[in-house]
Design an enzyme around this catalytic site. Sequence first.
Site, PDB file in Angstrom:
ATOM      1  N   HIS A 179      -1.469   0.059 -10.413  1.00  0.00           N
ATOM      2  CA  HIS A 179      -2.089  -0.856  -8.987  1.00  0.00           C
ATOM      3  C   HIS A 179      -2.564  -2.067 -10.408  1.00  0.00           C
ATOM      4  O   HIS A 179      -3.881  -2.263 -10.355  1.00  0.00           O
ATOM      5  CB  HIS A 179      -2.552  -0.039  -8.556  1.00  0.00           C
ATOM      6  CG  HIS A 179      -3.859  -0.458  -7.220  1.00  0.00           C
ATOM      7  ND1 HIS A 179      -4.001   0.127  -6.413  1.00  0.00           N
ATOM      8  CD2 HIS A 179      -3.909  -2.556  -7.063  1.00  0.00           C
ATOM      9  CE1 HIS A 179      -4.851  -0.904  -5.090  1.00  0.00           C
ATOM     10  NE2 HIS A 179      -3.971  -2.270  -6.322  1.00  0.00           N
ATOM     11  N   ARG A 214       0.387  -1.104  -0.108  1.00  0.00           N
ATOM     12  CA  ARG A 214      -0.076  -0.082  -0.103  1.00  0.00           C
ATOM     13  C   ARG A 214       0.761   1.223  -0.187  1.00  0.00           C
ATOM     14  O   ARG A 214       1.911   1.428   0.644  1.00  0.00           O
ATOM     15  CB  ARG A 214      -1.195   0.358   1.166  1.00  0.00           C
ATOM     16  CG  ARG A 214      -2.037  -0.808   0.937  1.00  0.00           C
ATOM     17  CD  ARG A 214      -2.733  -0.372  -0.075  1.00  0.00           C
ATOM     18  NE  ARG A 214      -4.056  -1.416  -0.117  1.00  0.00           N
ATOM     19  CZ  ARG A 214      -4.638  -2.902  -1.469  1.00  0.00           C
ATOM     20  NH1 ARG A 214      -3.740  -2.720  -1.767  1.00  0.00           N
ATOM     21  NH2 ARG A 214      -5.840  -3.263  -1.076  1.00  0.00           N
TER      22      ARG A 214
HETATM   23  C1  GLV Z   1      -5.490  -5.115  -4.293  1.00  0.00           C
HETATM   24  O1  GLV Z   1      -4.237  -4.112  -3.826  1.00  0.00           O
HETATM   25  C2  GLV Z   1      -6.472  -6.031  -2.655  1.00  0.00           C
HETATM   26  O2  GLV Z   1      -6.282  -5.191  -2.471  1.00  0.00           O
HETATM   27  O3  GLV Z   1      -6.470  -6.464  -3.523  1.00  0.00           O
END
Ligand code: GLV
Length: 290
Positions: free
Chosen positions: A257, A210
């Site tokens: 991401h 994160r």
């Molecule tokens: C992606 O970051 C998730 O939390 O699945």
Amino acid sequence: MAIVVDPGEHHDLWLALLREQLPDEEFVHPDDDVDPATVQFVISWKHPTERILGYPNLRALLLASAGFDHLDPAVMAAVPVVRLIDPAMADDIALYCLSWVIHFQRDFDRFASDQPTATWSRPAPRFPRDYTVGVLGHGAIGSVVLETCAQHGFRTVGWSRSNHDRSYDEFFEASDVVVNLLPLDESTHHAIAAEELAALGDGVLINVGRGGTVDTGALLAALDGRMRAAVLDVFTTEPLPADDPLWAHPKVTITPHIAGRTDPTTSVPVIVESIVDLRAGRRPAGLVER
Ligand code: GLV
């Protein structure tokens, strides 16, 4: 009794797979005209808080994500939350990490910067056995990343709060590449800051955990100095704002991401198992401790 399905994308595929695998359950779209009192489960990534709190008989929120830091604390307090632990997603993340580890171990970044000046420079090889991958966060995904790198001959060292054989600083000192998988909570906010990056020296940071676990100011300062590179897939604010200095830094690679994508084909069976467990009064594997 209904199950609201709001995965954010590929909605029809989710519904088709869920209906096929649990034909006796009633799966509904969040915009269907459904009596809130009949909703027992919600399958979602970001279903609105006020809706979740408005289902008086909700038994659990089944997340379509591994992380749950995006949830409103009011949701966490009101209802059991089950995070998605999909082994296929862990494998996917491990391959993302392994490909970047190899990129730096084989000096592909250096060859790319030599090419514009037609420079033929052959650095001393670093074989996988001489190259240490440090995996920070040793949960369901971290352990797969570590095993995958080890299977390919890399030296590996894992670190988590409850499981480590050296100090936190020594972990960074020992690593050529640190793969960060820390979840975000109060205890991990800026867990990677100036001191840790100084210990990493001329190493590399791959962040697939994160964004908030890394102090970005300290990261930029370290990259202006000795640090070799950072590969970042997660950010404090997503999408990463266009004026963020990370975009322009020559030692930073940004991916949007995508290290681990939720794939309904592999995730639905995991969520189905959680529903079956909950209906049978068993504890599902991804139940978040409160
Ligand atoms: C992606 O970051 C998730 O939390 O699945």
